[in-house]
Scaffold this motif. Structure first.
Motif, PDB file in Angstrom:
ATOM      1  N   GLU A  18      42.905  37.765  30.193  1.00 37.49           N
ATOM      2  CA  GLU A  18      43.721  38.962  30.032  1.00 37.49           C
ATOM      3  C   GLU A  18      44.705  38.785  28.876  1.00 37.49           C
ATOM      4  N   GLY A  69      49.990  41.961  27.870  1.00 38.56           N
ATOM      5  CA  GLY A  69      51.211  42.108  28.638  1.00 38.56           C
ATOM      6  C   GLY A  69      52.439  41.854  27.775  1.00 38.56           C
ATOM      7  N   TRP A 109      41.322  45.817  38.211  1.00 40.24           N
ATOM      8  CA  TRP A 109      42.630  45.286  37.830  1.00 40.24           C
ATOM      9  C   TRP A 109      43.481  45.209  39.091  1.00 40.24           C
ATOM     10  N   TYR A 110      44.074  44.048  39.312  1.00 40.98           N
ATOM     11  CA  TYR A 110      45.021  43.838  40.389  1.00 40.98           C
ATOM     12  C   TYR A 110      46.374  43.487  39.775  1.00 40.98           C
ATOM     13  N   ARG A 111      47.399  43.585  40.597  1.00 40.33           N
ATOM     14  CA  ARG A 111      48.705  43.102  40.165  1.00 40.33           C
ATOM     15  C   ARG A 111      49.427  42.474  41.350  1.00 40.33           C
ATOM     16  N   ARG A 155      49.140  40.703  46.434  1.00 38.83           N
ATOM     17  CA  ARG A 155      48.358  41.234  45.320  1.00 38.83           C
ATOM     18  C   ARG A 155      47.785  42.590  45.729  1.00 38.83           C
ATOM     19  N   VAL A 206      44.962  47.880  41.540  1.00 36.01           N
ATOM     20  CA  VAL A 206      45.540  48.905  40.683  1.00 36.01           C
ATOM     21  C   VAL A 206      44.478  49.918  40.258  1.00 36.01           C
ATOM     22  N   CYS A 240      47.697  55.633  34.517  1.00 29.97           N
ATOM     23  CA  CYS A 240      46.862  54.537  34.032  1.00 29.97           C
ATOM     24  C   CYS A 240      45.419  55.000  33.841  1.00 29.97           C
ATOM     25  N   ASP A 267      56.482  48.662  38.144  1.00 29.33           N
ATOM     26  CA  ASP A 267      55.198  48.204  37.625  1.00 29.33           C
ATOM     27  C   ASP A 267      55.252  46.743  37.188  1.00 29.33           C
ATOM     28  N   TYR A 313      49.376  40.953  36.052  1.00 29.68           N
ATOM     29  CA  TYR A 313      48.164  41.775  36.157  1.00 29.68           C
ATOM     30  C   TYR A 313      46.933  40.889  35.953  1.00 29.68           C
ATOM     31  N   TYR A 314      45.994  41.054  36.884  1.00 32.83           N
ATOM     32  CA  TYR A 314      44.795  40.217  36.886  1.00 32.83           C
ATOM     33  C   TYR A 314      43.544  41.072  36.737  1.00 32.83           C
ATOM     34  N   CYS A 315      42.599  40.526  36.042  1.00 32.25           N
ATOM     35  CA  CYS A 315      41.278  41.102  35.902  1.00 32.25           C
ATOM     36  C   CYS A 315      40.359  40.400  36.907  1.00 32.25           C
TER      37      CYS A 315
END
Length: 115
Positions: A5, A8, A35-37, A44, A47, A67, A89, A93-95
């Motif tokens: 990722e 950011g 996408w997670y956050r 977690r 998103v 988004c 927000d 943020y994770y893929c």
């Protein structure tokens, strides 16, 4: 296998960021992407998600209308365009890629929304 990722950073409330996730080492087009956050002290959360071909997307209520998730299978890339950012927000943020029994996570990218 890698998911990396980027994009950011620190942004003021109301600003925008475009997160990117570069995939390698697997057949990207077979995988749905999420996408997670995760904010400090919180679980977690999902998103946004996009199907293998990009024809269907879904969003958490908290980010809907702000988004947009997209992907480019030719480039093995997925994106998350975030607009009208709010302090809530703020998170890493994770893929996440998934296909059958195969699941991969990226290392995350920090998004901080603050004055």
């Amino acid at each position: 296998v890698q998911l990396v990722e980027s994009g950011g950073g620190l942004v003021q409330p109301g600003g925008s960021l475009r997160l990117s996730c570069a995939a390698s080492g697997f057949t990207f087009s077979r995988y749905a992407i999420n996408w997670y956050r995760q904010a400090p002290g919180k679980e977690r959360e999902l998103v946004a998600s996009i199907t293998r071909g990009g024809g269907s997307t879904n969003y958490a209520d908290s980010v809907k209308d702000r988004c947009t998730i997209s992907r480019d299978n030719a480039k093995n890339m997925v994106y998350l365009q975030m607009n009208s950012l709010k302090p809530e927000d703020t998170a890493v943020y994770y893929c996440y890629a998934s296909f059958s029994d195969y699941h991969y996570w990226g290392q995350g990218t920090q998004v901080t929304v603050s004055t």
